[in-house]
Write a protein that holds these residues in place. Sequence first.
Motif, PDB file in Angstrom:
ATOM      1  N   TYR A  30       0.854  -1.185   0.000  1.00 44.41           N
ATOM      2  CA  TYR A  30       0.000   0.000   0.000  1.00 44.41           C
ATOM      3  C   TYR A  30       0.886   1.230   0.000  1.00 44.41           C
ATOM      4  CZ  TYR A  30      -3.046   3.676   1.782  1.00 44.41           C
ATOM      5  OH  TYR A  30      -3.724   4.842   1.952  1.00 44.41           O
ATOM      6  N   PRO A  33      -1.847   7.802  -0.625  1.00 43.09           N
ATOM      7  CA  PRO A  33      -2.025   8.782  -1.700  1.00 43.09           C
ATOM      8  C   PRO A  33      -1.025   9.930  -1.576  1.00 43.09           C
ATOM      9  CG  PRO A  33      -4.127   8.203  -0.723  1.00 43.09           C
ATOM     10  CD  PRO A  33      -3.071   7.586   0.141  1.00 43.09           C
ATOM     11  N   ASP A  47      -1.423   5.156 -12.661  1.00 46.06           N
ATOM     12  CA  ASP A  47      -0.658   4.531 -11.583  1.00 46.06           C
ATOM     13  C   ASP A  47       0.446   5.432 -11.038  1.00 46.06           C
ATOM     14  OD1 ASP A  47      -2.173   2.244 -11.619  1.00 46.06           O
ATOM     15  OD2 ASP A  47      -0.741   1.078 -12.799  1.00 46.06           O
ATOM     16  N   GLN A  50      -1.754   7.580  -8.589  1.00 44.98           N
ATOM     17  CA  GLN A  50      -2.430   6.818  -7.526  1.00 44.98           C
ATOM     18  C   GLN A  50      -2.191   5.334  -7.726  1.00 44.98           C
ATOM     19  OE1 GLN A  50      -4.988   8.886  -9.339  1.00 44.98           O
ATOM     20  NE2 GLN A  50      -5.445   7.348 -10.833  1.00 44.98           N
ATOM     21  N   MET A  52      -2.851   2.141  -6.598  1.00 46.24           N
ATOM     22  CA  MET A  52      -3.791   1.533  -5.653  1.00 46.24           C
ATOM     23  C   MET A  52      -3.701   0.022  -5.667  1.00 46.24           C
ATOM     24  SD  MET A  52      -7.452   2.586  -7.280  1.00 46.24           S
ATOM     25  CE  MET A  52      -7.057   4.316  -7.255  1.00 46.24           C
ATOM     26  N   SER A  95      -9.407  10.397  -6.082  1.00 51.11           N
ATOM     27  CA  SER A  95      -8.539   9.234  -6.280  1.00 51.11           C
ATOM     28  C   SER A  95      -7.901   8.790  -4.961  1.00 51.11           C
ATOM     29  CB  SER A  95      -7.469   9.515  -7.340  1.00 51.11           C
ATOM     30  OG  SER A  95      -6.582  10.512  -6.902  1.00 51.11           O
ATOM     31  N   THR A  99      -8.256   5.104  -3.377  1.00 51.78           N
ATOM     32  CA  THR A  99      -7.035   4.379  -3.018  1.00 51.78           C
ATOM     33  C   THR A  99      -7.127   3.865  -1.588  1.00 51.78           C
ATOM     34  OG1 THR A  99      -5.685   5.690  -4.540  1.00 51.78           O
ATOM     35  CG2 THR A  99      -4.526   4.594  -2.749  1.00 51.78           C
ATOM     36  N   ASN A 103      -7.527  -0.128  -0.196  1.00 53.70           N
ATOM     37  CA  ASN A 103      -6.623  -0.687   0.801  1.00 53.70           C
ATOM     38  C   ASN A 103      -7.383  -1.245   2.002  1.00 53.70           C
ATOM     39  OD1 ASN A 103      -3.863  -1.160   1.803  1.00 53.70           O
ATOM     40  ND2 ASN A 103      -4.519   0.259   3.398  1.00 53.70           N
TER      41      ASN A 103
END
Length: 148
Positions: A30, A33, A47, A50, A52, A95, A99, A103
């Motif tokens: 993880y 952000p 990507d 963000q 994720m 975003s 994200t 998680n």
Amino acid sequence: MKRFEGYHEPIPQILAQTSDNQLLQHDIYYLPPIRRFAFGRIVLLGDAAQAMTPNMGQGAGQSIEDAVILASHLKQNPAIKEALERYERERIGRSGQITRMSNRIGAIAQLHGRVSVALRDALFPFIPARILEQQLKYLYDVRLEGLL
């Protein structure tokens, strides 16, 4: 492969026919952000902006949203730096929220330990449907009016 004991066919068959050197393991990490997407005339999207976890399958979807919204701001604003800053302001909160949501879902889904798993499995059916619907509504509530 003790970890997969008790799985239904054809999983044991496939694993029995697979040599150890054919197995791949890719750990998932993880990454919180980031706080900025735009750096002068340079901007991050997809990507790069963000990264994720795959728990919601939103990596590509968020990348597409980024691209559409970035293209819109670039089309509407001839000042590139300002267009990139507007894109950043519009995308960073949404975003980042998705994200973090991905998680959290992964952390819950991938719990291990008898007590944790039993507790999760026992409580999950009692989560009110409206809570799950709110999450989906947020996910699919993309503001695209006025774009392109």
